[in-house]
Structures are given as C-alpha cells and as structure tokens.
Design a protein around this motif. Structure first.
Motif, PDB file in Angstrom:
ATOM      1  N   VAL A  27     -10.253  -3.716  -8.215  1.00 23.83           N
ATOM      2  CA  VAL A  27      -9.008  -4.663  -8.031  1.00 23.83           C
ATOM      3  C   VAL A  27      -8.252  -4.151  -6.711  1.00 23.83           C
ATOM      4  CG1 VAL A  27      -6.366  -5.319  -9.001  1.00 23.83           C
ATOM      5  CG2 VAL A  27      -8.248  -4.695 -10.495  1.00 23.83           C
ATOM      6  N   GLU A  28      -7.917  -4.940  -5.692  1.00 20.50           N
ATOM      7  CA  GLU A  28      -7.428  -4.688  -4.444  1.00 20.50           C
ATOM      8  C   GLU A  28      -5.991  -5.053  -4.266  1.00 20.50           C
ATOM      9  OE1 GLU A  28      -9.761  -5.698  -0.699  1.00 20.50           O
ATOM     10  OE2 GLU A  28      -8.154  -7.200  -0.294  1.00 20.50           O
ATOM     11  N   GLY A  29      -5.101  -4.223  -4.004  1.00 21.66           N
ATOM     12  CA  GLY A  29      -3.744  -4.850  -3.672  1.00 21.66           C
ATOM     13  C   GLY A  29      -3.093  -3.905  -2.689  1.00 21.66           C
ATOM     14  N   ASN A  30      -1.827  -4.217  -2.597  1.00 18.12           N
ATOM     15  CA  ASN A  30      -0.841  -3.697  -1.554  1.00 18.12           C
ATOM     16  C   ASN A  30       0.476  -3.046  -2.543  1.00 18.12           C
ATOM     17  OD1 ASN A  30      -2.102  -4.420   0.909  1.00 18.12           O
ATOM     18  ND2 ASN A  30      -1.418  -6.260   0.260  1.00 18.12           N
ATOM     19  N   ALA A  31       1.037  -2.020  -1.780  1.00 20.50           N
ATOM     20  CA  ALA A  31       2.194  -1.289  -2.717  1.00 20.50           C
ATOM     21  C   ALA A  31       3.426  -2.452  -2.399  1.00 20.50           C
ATOM     22  CB  ALA A  31       2.436   0.007  -2.094  1.00 20.50           C
ATOM     23  N   LEU A  32       4.340  -2.710  -3.313  1.00 16.91           N
ATOM     24  CA  LEU A  32       5.227  -3.430  -3.261  1.00 16.91           C
ATOM     25  C   LEU A  32       6.574  -2.551  -2.902  1.00 16.91           C
ATOM     26  CD1 LEU A  32       4.752  -5.951  -6.294  1.00 16.91           C
ATOM     27  CD2 LEU A  32       4.123  -6.251  -3.724  1.00 16.91           C
ATOM     28  N   GLU A  86     -13.767   6.121 -16.657  1.00 15.33           N
ATOM     29  CA  GLU A  86     -12.738   6.661 -15.471  1.00 15.33           C
ATOM     30  C   GLU A  86     -11.841   5.375 -14.822  1.00 15.33           C
ATOM     31  OE1 GLU A  86     -14.643  10.771 -13.999  1.00 15.33           O
ATOM     32  OE2 GLU A  86     -14.371   9.215 -12.425  1.00 15.33           O
ATOM     33  N   ILE A  87     -10.638   5.714 -14.390  1.00 12.80           N
ATOM     34  CA  ILE A  87      -9.834   5.029 -13.596  1.00 12.80           C
ATOM     35  C   ILE A  87      -9.625   5.573 -12.215  1.00 12.80           C
ATOM     36  CG2 ILE A  87      -7.797   3.694 -13.521  1.00 12.80           C
ATOM     37  CD1 ILE A  87      -7.648   3.753 -16.640  1.00 12.80           C
ATOM     38  N   HIS A  88      -9.799   4.848 -11.454  1.00 13.85           N
ATOM     39  CA  HIS A  88      -9.699   5.405  -9.977  1.00 13.85           C
ATOM     40  C   HIS A  88      -8.482   4.700  -9.256  1.00 13.85           C
ATOM     41  CE1 HIS A  88     -13.851   7.352  -9.507  1.00 13.85           C
ATOM     42  NE2 HIS A  88     -13.086   7.771 -10.467  1.00 13.85           N
ATOM     43  N   LEU A  89      -7.736   5.156  -8.570  1.00 16.99           N
ATOM     44  CA  LEU A  89      -6.956   4.581  -7.474  1.00 16.99           C
ATOM     45  C   LEU A  89      -7.085   5.168  -6.206  1.00 16.99           C
ATOM     46  CD1 LEU A  89      -4.472   2.744  -6.750  1.00 16.99           C
ATOM     47  CD2 LEU A  89      -2.769   4.552  -7.235  1.00 16.99           C
ATOM     48  N   VAL A  90      -7.513   4.415  -5.279  1.00 17.12           N
ATOM     49  CA  VAL A  90      -7.925   4.729  -3.883  1.00 17.12           C
ATOM     50  C   VAL A  90      -7.201   4.029  -3.025  1.00 17.12           C
ATOM     51  CG1 VAL A  90      -9.841   5.168  -2.177  1.00 17.12           C
ATOM     52  CG2 VAL A  90     -10.109   5.369  -4.848  1.00 17.12           C
ATOM     53  N   THR A  91      -6.636   4.811  -1.625  1.00 17.78           N
ATOM     54  CA  THR A  91      -5.952   4.222  -0.754  1.00 17.78           C
ATOM     55  C   THR A  91      -6.779   4.246   0.621  1.00 17.78           C
ATOM     56  OG1 THR A  91      -4.676   6.142   0.007  1.00 17.78           O
ATOM     57  CG2 THR A  91      -3.602   4.655  -1.822  1.00 17.78           C
ATOM     58  N   PHE A  92      -6.750   3.252   1.399  1.00 16.98           N
ATOM     59  CA  PHE A  92      -7.311   3.006   2.637  1.00 16.98           C
ATOM     60  C   PHE A  92      -6.395   2.826   3.847  1.00 16.98           C
ATOM     61  CE2 PHE A  92     -11.198   2.818   0.028  1.00 16.98           C
ATOM     62  CZ  PHE A  92     -11.919   3.642   0.823  1.00 16.98           C
ATOM     63  N   ALA A  93      -6.552   3.044   5.115  1.00 17.21           N
ATOM     64  CA  ALA A  93      -5.675   2.576   5.951  1.00 17.21           C
ATOM     65  C   ALA A  93      -5.622   1.270   6.159  1.00 17.21           C
ATOM     66  CB  ALA A  93      -5.892   3.418   7.443  1.00 17.21           C
ATOM     67  N   MET A 147      -1.505  -0.139   4.664  1.00 14.72           N
ATOM     68  CA  MET A 147      -2.230   0.691   3.439  1.00 14.72           C
ATOM     69  C   MET A 147      -2.826  -0.202   2.543  1.00 14.72           C
ATOM     70  SD  MET A 147      -2.835   3.889   2.730  1.00 14.72           S
ATOM     71  CE  MET A 147      -1.860   4.529   3.613  1.00 14.72           C
ATOM     72  N   ILE A 148      -3.989  -0.018   2.143  1.00 16.55           N
ATOM     73  CA  ILE A 148      -4.470  -1.127   0.989  1.00 16.55           C
ATOM     74  C   ILE A 148      -4.955  -0.058  -0.057  1.00 16.55           C
ATOM     75  CG2 ILE A 148      -6.724  -0.951   2.143  1.00 16.55           C
ATOM     76  CD1 ILE A 148      -6.774  -4.122   1.498  1.00 16.55           C
ATOM     77  N   TYR A 149      -4.871  -0.551  -1.428  1.00 18.91           N
ATOM     78  CA  TYR A 149      -5.065   0.235  -2.478  1.00 18.91           C
ATOM     79  C   TYR A 149      -6.255  -0.515  -3.196  1.00 18.91           C
ATOM     80  CZ  TYR A 149      -0.647   2.369  -1.865  1.00 18.91           C
ATOM     81  OH  TYR A 149       0.470   3.136  -1.486  1.00 18.91           O
ATOM     82  N   TYR A 150      -7.203   0.157  -3.956  1.00 20.68           N
ATOM     83  CA  TYR A 150      -8.125  -0.125  -4.705  1.00 20.68           C
ATOM     84  C   TYR A 150      -7.958   0.483  -5.883  1.00 20.68           C
ATOM     85  CZ  TYR A 150     -10.148  -2.262  -0.871  1.00 20.68           C
ATOM     86  OH  TYR A 150     -10.269  -3.363   0.261  1.00 20.68           O
ATOM     87  N   THR A 151      -7.969  -0.272  -7.268  1.00 21.68           N
ATOM     88  CA  THR A 151      -8.120   0.419  -8.450  1.00 21.68           C
ATOM     89  C   THR A 151      -9.459  -0.073  -9.209  1.00 21.68           C
ATOM     90  OG1 THR A 151      -5.790   0.207  -8.807  1.00 21.68           O
ATOM     91  CG2 THR A 151      -6.875   0.532 -10.826  1.00 21.68           C
ATOM     92  N   GLN A 152     -10.064   0.803  -9.786  1.00 20.17           N
ATOM     93  CA  GLN A 152     -11.451   0.542 -10.219  1.00 20.17           C
ATOM     94  C   GLN A 152     -11.394   1.040 -11.796  1.00 20.17           C
ATOM     95  OE1 GLN A 152     -14.197   3.051  -7.921  1.00 20.17           O
ATOM     96  NE2 GLN A 152     -15.104   1.305  -7.543  1.00 20.17           N
ATOM     97  N   LEU A 153     -11.654   0.249 -12.509  1.00 20.58           N
ATOM     98  CA  LEU A 153     -11.904   0.439 -13.882  1.00 20.58           C
ATOM     99  C   LEU A 153     -13.545   0.709 -14.184  1.00 20.58           C
ATOM    100  CD1 LEU A 153      -9.697  -1.962 -15.662  1.00 20.58           C
ATOM    101  CD2 LEU A 153      -9.189   0.324 -15.288  1.00 20.58           C
ATOM    102  N   ILE A 154     -13.897   1.854 -14.419  1.00 21.77           N
ATOM    103  CA  ILE A 154     -15.377   2.292 -14.461  1.00 21.77           C
ATOM    104  C   ILE A 154     -15.994   2.501 -15.938  1.00 21.77           C
ATOM    105  CG2 ILE A 154     -16.996   3.747 -13.551  1.00 21.77           C
ATOM    106  CD1 ILE A 154     -14.851   4.700 -11.359  1.00 21.77           C
ATOM    107  N   PHE A 155     -16.944   1.671 -16.204  1.00 22.99           N
ATOM    108  CA  PHE A 155     -17.468   1.847 -17.260  1.00 22.99           C
ATOM    109  C   PHE A 155     -18.871   2.386 -17.557  1.00 22.99           C
ATOM    110  CE2 PHE A 155     -14.365  -1.728 -17.473  1.00 22.99           C
ATOM    111  CZ  PHE A 155     -13.744  -1.631 -18.588  1.00 22.99           C
ATOM    112  N   ILE A 156     -19.169   3.679 -17.927  1.00 25.19           N
ATOM    113  CA  ILE A 156     -20.108   4.081 -18.194  1.00 25.19           C
ATOM    114  C   ILE A 156     -21.386   3.759 -18.957  1.00 25.19           C
ATOM    115  CG2 ILE A 156     -21.289   6.602 -17.866  1.00 25.19           C
ATOM    116  CD1 ILE A 156     -19.572   5.825 -15.422  1.00 25.19           C
ATOM    117  N   LYS A 157     -22.616   3.760 -18.839  1.00 23.45           N
ATOM    118  CA  LYS A 157     -23.794   3.472 -19.743  1.00 23.45           C
ATOM    119  C   LYS A 157     -23.552   4.914 -20.661  1.00 23.45           C
ATOM    120  CE  LYS A 157     -26.640   1.009 -16.789  1.00 23.45           C
ATOM    121  NZ  LYS A 157     -27.741   0.847 -15.822  1.00 23.45           N
TER     122      LYS A 157
END
Length: 100
Positions: free
Chosen positions: A95-100, A57-64, A1-11
């Motif tokens: 930001v790409e990462g893994n669960a510890l 917005e802040i998103h936390l998304v997982t992918f296989a 499992m791989i995790y992606y966190t996005q900090l999204i700044f809107i115009k």
C-alpha cells in the motif's frame, strides 16, 4: 516523503528463507533514502478481524520520493536475492500513501 506498508504472507515452513532474504535487503534501504519505520510480527490473537488472512510480518517503510523507492526496488544487490523471496513469500499486499 512517501510511505509503503506491506502485509507479508509467508509460505508454511519458509520462515528461515524469508529471514535470510530480509537480512540481505533491509540494510539497502538507507542507500536509497529509505527507512524501516516498523517491522511487526503480529500474533494471531492481535488480529481482531480480517478478510485477508494472518500476515507473518507488517512493514512500514518511508522513502524521500518515488524515485528512491524505485532505486531500492531495482537495486542489483536486492535483485540477486529475489529467489529467496520467491521461495518464501506466498503473497504481499503493498500500500502506497502519504502522511496526512
């Protein structure tokens, strides 16, 4: 499992375009072994300190796996809506990462 966190700044003033983009692309996650774990719209008062500014917005998304992420990133249905992202998003920190 791989995790992606996005900090999204809107115009400024482009929230509707961003929401429409998200409505089109977030349902595609499940087609690519992805899951939206968190979608947070933090208030300014919830940010204690920052050197980056206030994200819309802040998103936390997982992918296989990374291949699944790349499949989502390159999905033709997602790509056809990228003009909405370009129109509405000032910048994103991914930001790409893994669960510890």
């Amino acid at each position: 499992m791989i995790y992606y966190t996005q900090l999204i700044f809107i115009k400024p003033g482009k929230e509707s375009s961003f929401h429409f983009f998200e409505d089109q692309v977030l349902p595609l996650l499940s087609h690519h072994n992805g899951e939206l774990v968190y979608r947070i719209r933090p208030s300014i008062s919830s940010v204690v300190t920052t050197t980056l500014g206030h994200p819309y917005e802040i998103h936390l998304v997982t992918f296989a796996d990374r291949k699944s992420f790349e499949g989502y990133r390159d999905d033709p249905q997602r790509l056809k809506h990228m003009h909405l992202k370009d129109e509405s998003v000032e910048r994103i920190m991914l930001v790409e990462g893994n669960a510890l």
